[in-house]
Design a protein around this motif. Structure first.
Motif, PDB file in Angstrom:
ATOM      1  N   LEU A  28      35.367 109.271  13.163  1.00 14.34           N
ATOM      2  CA  LEU A  28      35.023 108.664  14.431  1.00 14.34           C
ATOM      3  C   LEU A  28      33.547 108.885  14.791  1.00 14.34           C
ATOM      4  CD1 LEU A  28      38.212 109.565  16.503  1.00 14.34           C
ATOM      5  CD2 LEU A  28      37.560 107.306  15.650  1.00 14.34           C
ATOM      6  N   GLN A  29      33.004 110.036  14.379  1.00 14.36           N
ATOM      7  CA  GLN A  29      31.605 110.350  14.657  1.00 14.36           C
ATOM      8  C   GLN A  29      30.664 109.878  13.537  1.00 14.36           C
ATOM      9  OE1 GLN A  29      30.601 111.494  17.482  1.00 14.36           O
ATOM     10  NE2 GLN A  29      32.628 111.897  18.352  1.00 14.36           N
ATOM     11  N   LYS A  30      31.232 109.156  12.552  1.00 17.43           N
ATOM     12  CA  LYS A  30      30.465 108.618  11.422  1.00 17.43           C
ATOM     13  C   LYS A  30      29.750 109.726  10.646  1.00 17.43           C
ATOM     14  CE  LYS A  30      29.835 104.077  13.547  1.00 17.43           C
ATOM     15  NZ  LYS A  30      28.876 103.016  13.961  1.00 17.43           N
ATOM     16  N   GLU A  31      30.486 110.801  10.432  1.00 17.12           N
ATOM     17  CA  GLU A  31      30.006 111.906   9.600  1.00 17.12           C
ATOM     18  C   GLU A  31      30.638 111.750   8.223  1.00 17.12           C
ATOM     19  OE1 GLU A  31      27.885 114.228  10.235  1.00 17.12           O
ATOM     20  OE2 GLU A  31      27.628 114.139  12.410  1.00 17.12           O
ATOM     21  N   PHE A  32      29.842 111.397   7.223  1.00 21.45           N
ATOM     22  CA  PHE A  32      30.356 111.162   5.880  1.00 21.45           C
ATOM     23  C   PHE A  32      29.710 112.145   4.904  1.00 21.45           C
ATOM     24  CE2 PHE A  32      30.454 107.062   8.140  1.00 21.45           C
ATOM     25  CZ  PHE A  32      31.826 106.861   8.151  1.00 21.45           C
ATOM     26  N   PHE A  33      30.399 112.390   3.773  1.00 22.49           N
ATOM     27  CA  PHE A  33      29.999 113.457   2.869  1.00 22.49           C
ATOM     28  C   PHE A  33      29.968 112.978   1.421  1.00 22.49           C
ATOM     29  CE2 PHE A  33      31.879 115.197   6.643  1.00 22.49           C
ATOM     30  CZ  PHE A  33      31.033 116.243   6.981  1.00 22.49           C
ATOM     31  N   ASP A  34      29.075 113.601   0.666  1.00 24.36           N
ATOM     32  CA  ASP A  34      28.976 113.297  -0.765  1.00 24.36           C
ATOM     33  C   ASP A  34      30.112 113.946  -1.548  1.00 24.36           C
ATOM     34  OD1 ASP A  34      26.278 111.934  -0.799  1.00 24.36           O
ATOM     35  OD2 ASP A  34      25.707 113.862   0.069  1.00 24.36           O
ATOM     36  N   LEU A  35      30.629 115.058  -1.033  1.00 20.61           N
ATOM     37  CA  LEU A  35      31.725 115.756  -1.699  1.00 20.61           C
ATOM     38  C   LEU A  35      32.623 116.391  -0.649  1.00 20.61           C
ATOM     39  CD1 LEU A  35      31.436 118.018  -4.860  1.00 20.61           C
ATOM     40  CD2 LEU A  35      33.034 118.547  -3.045  1.00 20.61           C
TER      41      LEU A  35
ATOM     42  N   CYS B 251      38.583 108.715   3.965  1.00 24.18           N
ATOM     43  CA  CYS B 251      37.792 107.989   4.960  1.00 24.18           C
ATOM     44  C   CYS B 251      36.436 108.626   5.225  1.00 24.18           C
ATOM     45  CB  CYS B 251      38.572 107.873   6.269  1.00 24.18           C
ATOM     46  SG  CYS B 251      39.954 106.714   6.205  1.00 24.18           S
ATOM     47  N   VAL B 252      36.271 109.908   4.887  1.00 25.39           N
ATOM     48  CA  VAL B 252      34.991 110.571   5.177  1.00 25.39           C
ATOM     49  C   VAL B 252      34.170 110.826   3.911  1.00 25.39           C
ATOM     50  CG1 VAL B 252      35.864 111.619   7.286  1.00 25.39           C
ATOM     51  CG2 VAL B 252      36.015 112.899   5.140  1.00 25.39           C
ATOM     52  N   VAL B 253      34.620 110.304   2.775  1.00 26.52           N
ATOM     53  CA  VAL B 253      33.857 110.401   1.530  1.00 26.52           C
ATOM     54  C   VAL B 253      32.935 109.195   1.423  1.00 26.52           C
ATOM     55  CG1 VAL B 253      33.970 110.548  -0.995  1.00 26.52           C
ATOM     56  CG2 VAL B 253      35.750 111.627   0.390  1.00 26.52           C
ATOM     57  N   LYS B 254      31.680 109.431   1.139  1.00 24.00           N
ATOM     58  CA  LYS B 254      30.736 108.329   0.962  1.00 24.00           C
ATOM     59  C   LYS B 254      31.109 107.513  -0.272  1.00 24.00           C
ATOM     60  CE  LYS B 254      26.639 110.579   2.974  1.00 24.00           C
ATOM     61  NZ  LYS B 254      25.240 111.008   2.714  1.00 24.00           N
ATOM     62  N   ILE B 255      30.809 106.247  -0.266  1.00 20.97           N
ATOM     63  CA  ILE B 255      31.005 105.422  -1.450  1.00 20.97           C
ATOM     64  C   ILE B 255      30.161 106.009  -2.578  1.00 20.97           C
ATOM     65  CG2 ILE B 255      30.776 103.134  -2.459  1.00 20.97           C
ATOM     66  CD1 ILE B 255      32.916 103.362  -0.303  1.00 20.97           C
ATOM     67  N   GLY B 256      30.793 106.247  -3.712  1.00 15.03           N
ATOM     68  CA  GLY B 256      30.112 106.902  -4.817  1.00 15.03           C
ATOM     69  C   GLY B 256      30.207 108.413  -4.743  1.00 15.03           C
ATOM     70  N   GLY B 257      30.850 108.916  -3.675  1.00 14.05           N
ATOM     71  CA  GLY B 257      31.026 110.361  -3.512  1.00 14.05           C
ATOM     72  C   GLY B 257      32.283 110.868  -4.195  1.00 14.05           C
ATOM     73  N   PHE B 258      32.584 112.143  -3.978  1.00 13.04           N
ATOM     74  CA  PHE B 258      33.648 112.793  -4.724  1.00 13.04           C
ATOM     75  C   PHE B 258      34.647 113.487  -3.800  1.00 13.04           C
ATOM     76  CE2 PHE B 258      29.785 112.635  -7.198  1.00 13.04           C
ATOM     77  CZ  PHE B 258      30.215 112.127  -8.426  1.00 13.04           C
ATOM     78  N   LEU B 259      35.911 113.485  -4.232  1.00 12.97           N
ATOM     79  CA  LEU B 259      36.989 114.162  -3.525  1.00 12.97           C
ATOM     80  C   LEU B 259      37.665 115.126  -4.495  1.00 12.97           C
ATOM     81  CD1 LEU B 259      38.842 114.448  -1.017  1.00 12.97           C
ATOM     82  CD2 LEU B 259      40.196 112.542  -1.942  1.00 12.97           C
ATOM     83  N   TYR B 260      37.672 116.413  -4.132  1.00 16.87           N
ATOM     84  CA  TYR B 260      38.262 117.456  -4.988  1.00 16.87           C
ATOM     85  C   TYR B 260      39.590 117.866  -4.378  1.00 16.87           C
ATOM     86  CZ  TYR B 260      37.899 121.353  -8.371  1.00 16.87           C
ATOM     87  OH  TYR B 260      38.082 122.220  -9.430  1.00 16.87           O
ATOM     88  N   LEU B 261      40.690 117.508  -5.042  1.00 18.63           N
ATOM     89  CA  LEU B 261      42.032 117.743  -4.522  1.00 18.63           C
ATOM     90  C   LEU B 261      42.733 118.871  -5.265  1.00 18.63           C
ATOM     91  CD1 LEU B 261      43.332 114.079  -4.138  1.00 18.63           C
ATOM     92  CD2 LEU B 261      42.473 115.583  -2.329  1.00 18.63           C
TER      93      LEU B 261
END
Length: 430
Positions: free
Chosen positions: A162-169, A187-197
């Motif tokens: 909602l606050q448009k805070e996006f992350f590379d990882l 939803c908060v991962v930048k396009i081209g960014g990474f998600l570690y699950l």
């Protein structure tokens, strides 16, 4: 500025004094709060130190596993490579940070300019604050380097979006098989960014709770002899489904299974736009009669059977059926690990070097999902187990794809049918 950033301003006093007491203790009279503060400070100063790759931190009585250091090594290597490719520092969100060891390593080794360290348990705050403060000040050249919050993961992700805070990882070191945060995290991962699950739900991956795996990851999983690899594919497949619903697609950078826990970890790269190709999102079948495994596409669901003639094939899915890793990224990670002195090509006892090399071998697109335990081949052939390296060499000489498995040390991955594997094992032993 977002309300999430309305934290204590930077002042020239001890970093520990910036940490508020948990809400339950804030209700105490001032004198009792001072005593509680003294106990917290005493705990921080007397706790034993830990060290990973030269980075020191303290854990106190918070949950910490030394066995997970390799998983943190992999994440730091990948984040550093991402920083080099982007040519700037990364924004990292550590959503379930515990004592803050991953946040510390992202800041000191992983090329992060900013780390958001979050843990729902407020009692973690003094420890996280002490560890982050030992690496870098909260502010550097008027730029914030890190921030600490205590929100449940889903609330945090929604607030950030909602606050448009996006992350590379975005790193989510969760416990169990809760997947309720998957969509909000994407939803908060930048396009081209990474998600570690992370998942530790070994019962679902083992096929013991198919209704649970169906609810959490959209996959009906049955017991299979390579259940630990199924756990990785189940996790990737669940994320793939959620990403598609949002109009994105994901691809695995690396997948890592660790026996303690057990723990399933996947690093995923987020791409823009749906991928209509579902050839790598399907079903895996296994025949208990002959030991043969194979994949099935959606179009083959009404025609499933085993080449041996058995119609009672165990089927799990839908799951990710493509490669578990990206050869490009894992190759760069190996080069960087050697550059940093974390891996040595001439040391057979170096776990990280061996792990990354096996991952590279597993990237062969000809290798199907699953693995075959060498002991299972020997049991069906009624002989002693052949050496893995000898068996892999024999399979390759006959034109088959074959490699070790990082998931199961005493197993091979190959596109050779079980019946032919038995024949090769008999030739080796005779």
């Amino acid at each position: 500025m977002s309300s999430l950033f309305l934290l204590t301003p930077h002042r020239t006093i001890s970093p520990l004094s910036l940490s508020p007491l948990p809400k339950s203790l804030q209700l105490l009279p001032p004198r009792c709060q001072i005593q509680a503060r003294s106990r917290v400070d005493a705990q921080l100063t007397t706790s034993s130190s830990e060290s990973e790759r030269g980075v020191e931190f303290t854990t106190g009585d918070l949950f910490y596993r030394r066995e997970s250091a390799s998983a943190r090594d992999l994440a730091v290597l990948l984040s550093s490579i991402a920083q080099r490719r982007l040519g700037r520092g990364l924004r990292v969100l550590d959503a379930m940070c515990g004592c803050g060891v991953r946040s510390v390593r992202y800041l000191s080794q992983g090329g992060a300019d900013f780390v958001w360290a979050n843990d729902a348990f407020e009692g973690c705050r003094p420890r996280i604050l002490a560890n982050l403060s030992s690496v870098t000040p909260r502010f550097s050249r008027d730029a914030r380097r890190w921030v600490i919050t205590h929100f449940h993961a889903n609330r945090l992700f929604c607030e950030c979006y909602l606050q448009k805070e996006f992350f590379d990882l975005v790193d989510i070191d969760s416990f169990g098989g809760d997947s309720s945060f998957l969509r909000s995290a994407l939803c908060v991962v930048k396009i081209g960014g990474f998600l570690y699950l992370t998942s530790t739900d070994g019962r679902s991956s083992g096929g013991h709770r198919p209704s649970r795996s169906l609810a959490s990851y959209g996959a009906y999983v049955q017991p299979m002899p390579f259940s630990n690899e199924v756990g990785l594919r189940m996790l990737i497949g669940g994320a793939m489904r959620e990403a598609s619903a949002l109009g994105y697609h994901i691809s695995p950078v690396f997948s890592y299974y660790s026996y303690h826990g057990p723990v399933f970890r996947v690093m995923l790269k987020l791409g823009k736009g749906k991928d209509d190709d579902i050839s790598q999102y399907g079903f895996i079948g296994h025949c208990n009669k002959c030991g043969h495994s194979q994949t099935f596409s959606w179009d083959e669901l009404g025609q499933i059977s085993c080449p041996c003639g058995n119609a009672k094939v165990l089927v799990s899915g839908p799951l990710w059926t493509g490669p578990l890793h990206s050869a490009e990224y894992v190759g760069e990670m190996l080069e960087l690990a050697r550059e940093w002195g974390w891996a040595y090509s001439n040391d057979k006892n170096d776990d990280l070097d061996r792990l990354l090399n096996v991952m590279i071998d597993e990237c062969d697109p000809q290798l199907p999902p699953g693995y075959i335990k060498v002991d299972e081949i020997a049991k069906r052939a009624k002989l002693n187990s052949p050496p893995i390296s000898t068996l892999i060499h024999a399979l390759k000489m006959e034109g088959y794809a074959a490699s070790r498995s990082h998931v199961e040390p005493n197993a091979i991955k190959t596109n050779c049918p079980m019946a032919s594997c038995i024949d090769f094992a008999m030739k080796i032993r005779t």
